[in-house]
Design a protein around this motif. Structure first.
Motif, PDB file in Angstrom:
ATOM      1  N   LEU A   1       8.233  10.780  15.679  1.00 17.78           N
ATOM      2  CA  LEU A   1       9.643  11.149  15.112  1.00 17.78           C
ATOM      3  C   LEU A   1      10.556  11.674  16.293  1.00 17.78           C
ATOM      4  CD1 LEU A   1       7.450  11.943  12.962  1.00 17.78           C
ATOM      5  CD2 LEU A   1       9.085  13.406  11.817  1.00 17.78           C
ATOM      6  N   GLY A   2      11.938  10.916  16.055  1.00 20.35           N
ATOM      7  CA  GLY A   2      13.056  11.351  16.946  1.00 20.35           C
ATOM      8  C   GLY A   2      14.278  11.617  16.023  1.00 20.35           C
TER       9      GLY A   2
ATOM     10  N   TRP B   1       2.257  14.710   9.506  1.00 24.95           N
ATOM     11  CA  TRP B   1       0.824  15.268   8.627  1.00 24.95           C
ATOM     12  C   TRP B   1       1.681  16.763   7.715  1.00 24.95           C
ATOM     13  CZ3 TRP B   1      -1.896  15.522   4.920  1.00 24.95           C
ATOM     14  CH2 TRP B   1      -2.964  16.603   4.801  1.00 24.95           C
ATOM     15  N   ALA B   2       2.164  17.430   8.763  1.00 24.90           N
ATOM     16  CA  ALA B   2       2.689  18.766   8.193  1.00 24.90           C
ATOM     17  C   ALA B   2       3.777  18.878   7.333  1.00 24.90           C
ATOM     18  CB  ALA B   2       2.797  19.814   9.330  1.00 24.90           C
ATOM     19  N   THR B   3       4.544  17.639   7.195  1.00 27.00           N
ATOM     20  CA  THR B   3       5.612  17.644   6.347  1.00 27.00           C
ATOM     21  C   THR B   3       5.423  16.566   5.145  1.00 27.00           C
ATOM     22  OG1 THR B   3       6.676  16.019   8.019  1.00 27.00           O
ATOM     23  CG2 THR B   3       7.372  18.255   7.779  1.00 27.00           C
ATOM     24  N   LEU B   4       5.832  15.258   5.594  1.00 21.55           N
ATOM     25  CA  LEU B   4       5.580  14.018   4.819  1.00 21.55           C
ATOM     26  C   LEU B   4       4.258  13.887   4.021  1.00 21.55           C
ATOM     27  CD1 LEU B   4       7.806  11.419   6.265  1.00 21.55           C
ATOM     28  CD2 LEU B   4       8.298  12.707   4.337  1.00 21.55           C
ATOM     29  N   GLY B   5       3.261  14.192   4.920  1.00 19.42           N
ATOM     30  CA  GLY B   5       1.812  14.251   4.508  1.00 19.42           C
ATOM     31  C   GLY B   5       1.520  15.151   3.550  1.00 19.42           C
ATOM     32  N   ALA B   6       0.939  16.358   4.049  1.00 16.86           N
ATOM     33  CA  ALA B   6       0.668  17.518   3.237  1.00 16.86           C
ATOM     34  C   ALA B   6       1.499  18.088   2.378  1.00 16.86           C
ATOM     35  CB  ALA B   6       0.157  18.634   4.296  1.00 16.86           C
TER      36      ALA B   6
ATOM     37  N   GLY C   1      14.601  10.866  12.035  1.00 13.99           N
ATOM     38  CA  GLY C   1      15.141  11.659  10.996  1.00 13.99           C
ATOM     39  C   GLY C   1      16.429  11.072  10.101  1.00 13.99           C
ATOM     40  N   ASP C   2      17.060  10.217  11.066  1.00 11.29           N
ATOM     41  CA  ASP C   2      18.273   9.795  10.102  1.00 11.29           C
ATOM     42  C   ASP C   2      17.764   8.932   9.127  1.00 11.29           C
ATOM     43  OD1 ASP C   2      20.063  10.926  12.013  1.00 11.29           O
ATOM     44  OD2 ASP C   2      20.288   8.962  13.074  1.00 11.29           O
ATOM     45  N   ARG C   3      16.902   8.086   9.267  1.00 10.68           N
ATOM     46  CA  ARG C   3      16.280   7.065   8.443  1.00 10.68           C
ATOM     47  C   ARG C   3      15.468   8.025   7.104  1.00 10.68           C
ATOM     48  NH1 ARG C   3      14.129   1.479  10.839  1.00 10.68           N
ATOM     49  NH2 ARG C   3      16.060   0.967  12.057  1.00 10.68           N
ATOM     50  N   LEU C   4      14.877   8.853   7.602  1.00 10.71           N
ATOM     51  CA  LEU C   4      14.021   9.560   6.505  1.00 10.71           C
ATOM     52  C   LEU C   4      15.062  10.357   5.598  1.00 10.71           C
ATOM     53  CD1 LEU C   4      11.076  10.971   8.660  1.00 10.71           C
ATOM     54  CD2 LEU C   4      10.994   9.106   7.131  1.00 10.71           C
TER      55      LEU C   4
ATOM     56  N   ARG D   1      14.394  19.039   9.223  1.00  8.12           N
ATOM     57  CA  ARG D   1      15.458  18.345   8.323  1.00  8.12           C
ATOM     58  C   ARG D   1      14.514  17.388   7.355  1.00  8.12           C
ATOM     59  NH1 ARG D   1      18.481  13.416  11.689  1.00  8.12           N
ATOM     60  NH2 ARG D   1      19.993  12.601   9.858  1.00  8.12           N
ATOM     61  N   VAL D   2      13.374  16.944   7.742  1.00  8.79           N
ATOM     62  CA  VAL D   2      12.593  16.268   6.784  1.00  8.79           C
ATOM     63  C   VAL D   2      11.951  17.137   5.629  1.00  8.79           C
ATOM     64  CG1 VAL D   2      10.388  15.103   6.428  1.00  8.79           C
ATOM     65  CG2 VAL D   2      11.776  14.499   8.540  1.00  8.79           C
ATOM     66  N   ALA D   3      11.605  18.340   6.209  1.00 10.70           N
ATOM     67  CA  ALA D   3      11.172  19.311   5.100  1.00 10.70           C
ATOM     68  C   ALA D   3      12.367  19.720   4.245  1.00 10.70           C
ATOM     69  CB  ALA D   3      10.574  20.725   5.633  1.00 10.70           C
ATOM     70  N   ARG D   4      13.530  19.629   4.576  1.00 10.75           N
ATOM     71  CA  ARG D   4      14.435  19.895   3.713  1.00 10.75           C
ATOM     72  C   ARG D   4      14.915  19.140   2.550  1.00 10.75           C
ATOM     73  NH1 ARG D   4      18.847  22.535   2.002  1.00 10.75           N
ATOM     74  NH2 ARG D   4      20.946  21.611   1.686  1.00 10.75           N
ATOM     75  N   GLN D   5      14.831  17.566   3.153  1.00 10.48           N
ATOM     76  CA  GLN D   5      14.962  16.632   2.194  1.00 10.48           C
ATOM     77  C   GLN D   5      13.818  16.467   1.280  1.00 10.48           C
ATOM     78  OE1 GLN D   5      17.526  14.573   2.021  1.00 10.48           O
ATOM     79  NE2 GLN D   5      18.547  16.148   3.660  1.00 10.48           N
ATOM     80  N   SER D   6      12.819  16.559   1.619  1.00 12.79           N
ATOM     81  CA  SER D   6      11.724  16.682   0.723  1.00 12.79           C
ATOM     82  C   SER D   6      11.639  17.725  -0.417  1.00 12.79           C
ATOM     83  CB  SER D   6      10.164  17.009   1.347  1.00 12.79           C
ATOM     84  OG  SER D   6       9.350  17.100   0.560  1.00 12.79           O
ATOM     85  N   ALA D   7      12.045  19.044  -0.034  1.00 14.50           N
ATOM     86  CA  ALA D   7      12.640  20.046  -0.740  1.00 14.50           C
ATOM     87  C   ALA D   7      13.531  19.730  -1.785  1.00 14.50           C
ATOM     88  CB  ALA D   7      12.740  21.494  -0.110  1.00 14.50           C
ATOM     89  N   LEU D   8      14.356  19.218  -1.287  1.00 12.26           N
ATOM     90  CA  LEU D   8      15.627  18.824  -2.244  1.00 12.26           C
ATOM     91  C   LEU D   8      15.239  17.571  -3.261  1.00 12.26           C
ATOM     92  CD1 LEU D   8      18.492  18.502   0.233  1.00 12.26           C
ATOM     93  CD2 LEU D   8      18.211  19.937  -1.449  1.00 12.26           C
ATOM     94  N   THR D   9      14.362  16.822  -2.902  1.00 12.19           N
ATOM     95  CA  THR D   9      13.732  15.780  -3.774  1.00 12.19           C
ATOM     96  C   THR D   9      12.870  16.430  -4.671  1.00 12.19           C
ATOM     97  OG1 THR D   9      14.065  14.010  -1.839  1.00 12.19           O
ATOM     98  CG2 THR D   9      12.429  13.787  -3.784  1.00 12.19           C
TER      99      THR D   9
END
Length: 445
Positions: A82-83, A155-160, A87-90, A127-135
């Motif tokens: 992840l760079g 694993w600790a964000t999108l996976g788990a 993050g932009d794409r996710l 950033r990914v965790a925030r997007q996941s939380a909003l979804t």
């Protein structure tokens, strides 16, 4: 070592109609934000080798008839790391999903954050965790498929962090990648099967079954309903017990129908979740998942007649909160002599686990229906019961405590246990008269 399947290979396992989303633009600096020597050249080689411009591919597709946003990691592109561009794409994928009310499915294969971008890469996890939380807050389901390897921040964000976590057999799964683990670490602990046993993965699925399994899950999780789950019919005896002790003996009868029989009779198909996401499972004491009843999705949490372990309570609380967020009704089946009370159960936080389940039931906005199908032993049973919408079968009982234990606490001799059962008023008809339950379930038709 054989070459790992690409992102496009993973997409082909689950869909035939993938349409890639436009990639967000970003003005790049030579060799990245840290001016890491040779970084541009490494990216160019990765692009030439994989045919991809980044480590993730994002787009829309249909899986098993359900439109979704799909995210697929390309491990061949710098280890799926992840760079900032990742993050932009996710972020764009999650925004697209929320705007169009689509579930998100992530096919994960990553080694973690990109060294060549330093802390700027690591902060993509926030950033990914925030997007996941909003979804999640938008009431949209998120599913993850763990490919080989799934390690580090991916694993600790999108996976788990997904609602339902599936894994391919023997995939390497763990926060620590193979190059950063202690030298004496047991490699078997970092596998999909080990994560299933630890309660952080719901199922291990063979590649050939992945499309069907994902399709079934998506169908179940995208069918909200405001109507409560209907009360199941009683599968055992329909006559009422004459005494309190009769009620206790009938509930303890090993031939009485148990949770599996009720779930099989009630649902035309179902899919199970597994584990409390805290390192524990209780497969012998609590069954949780989602099923189809008369064309509707209904979540279920069912005790199996054994003493319920802390992990079982936590799994049930996880199930109820997920159903609540997705606006799906819940059916709970109560059948336990009580919560497990051994030393290990105390070390595993029995009290806190039961308290958490009480809270999940108490705060749920989605309707919960409860049927006591056997033993209703004290708070360990009551934690799973819906206030105001609990029913009982004729071969069940509900009690503040088991009659034998009540007699012991009250210092009554063993020969007074039967009389104590009568005084506790544990029979189904007593519970109705006391207003503890709404009614007695009739025979299943």
């Amino acid at each position: 070592m054989p070459e790992r399947p690409s992102a496009r290979d993973a997409l082909a396992l689950v869909t035939d109609d993938f349409a890639e989303l436009p990639s967000p633009g970003r003005d790049g600096q030579p060799d990245g934000p840290l001016a890491w020597p040779g970084y541009d050249a490494s990216r160019a080689r990765a692009a030439a080798r994989t045919g991809e411009e980044e480590s993730v591919v994002c787009g829309r597709a249909t899986v098993g008839g359900t439109p979704v946003v799909l995210i697929a990691f390309e491990f061949g592109f710098l280890g799926g790391s992840l760079g900032e561009h990742t993050g932009d794409r996710l972020e764009a994928a999650h925004v697209h999903a929320r705007e169009r009310r689509l579930p998100v499915v992530s096919l994960v294969a990553t080694g973690g954050s990109r060294m060549q971008e330093g802390m700027l890469a690591l902060t993509q996890l926030q950033r990914v965790a925030r997007q996941s939380a909003l979804t999640r807050a938008a009431g949209l389901p998120q599913l993850a498929v763990l490919r080989d390897p799934t390690t580090g921040g991916g694993w600790a964000t999108l996976g788990a962090g997904a609602d339902v976590v599936l894994a391919l057999p023997d995939a390497q799964v763990g926060f620590a990648g193979s190059r950063v683990r202690p030298p004496d670490a047991d490699p078997a602990a970092y596998t999909a099967q080990a994560q299933l046993a630890a309660g952080t993965v719901d199922a291990v699925v063979r590649p050939g079954e992945l499309r069907e399994t994902l399709g079934r899950w998506l169908s179940l999780l995208t069918a909200p309903s405001a109507e409560p789950a209907p009360v199941p019919g009683a599968l055992g005896r329909v006559d009422l017990p004459a005494t309190g002790w009769d009620a206790v003996r009938r509930a303890r009868d090993p031939e009485r129908p148990r949770a599996h029989a009720y779930l099989d009779a009630y649902f035309t198909g179902r899919a199970a979740i597994s584990g409390d996401r805290c390192g524990g499972t209780d497969p012998d004491g609590m069954l949780c998942g989602f099923g189809t009843h008369d064309g509707r999705t209904i979540a279920y949490a069912a005790q199996t007649g054994t003493a319920t372990r802390p992990a079982g309570y936590r799994t049930a609380a996880r199930l109820i909160r997920l159903a609540d967020r997705l606006s799906l009704p819940v059916l709970t089946l109560v059948d336990t002599p009580g919560a497990a009370n051994d030393a290990d159960a105390e070390r595993q936080g029995a009290g806190a686990a039961i308290a958490d389940l009480f809270a999940a039931v108490a705060t749920a906005r989605t309707p919960i229906t409860t049927l006591v199908v056997g033993e209703g032993g004290s708070g360990g049973a009551l934690a799973l019961a819906a206030p105001g919408n609990t029913w009982v079968t004729p071969d069940s009982y509900f009690s503040v405590i088991a009659p034998e234990l009540a007699a012991a606490i009250l210092k009554r001799p063993p020969e007074q246990v039967r009389q104590t059962a009568d005084r506790l008023r544990v029979r189904p008809q007593d519970l109705v008269a006391l207003g503890v339950v709404r009614g007695i379930a009739g025979a299943a038709t």
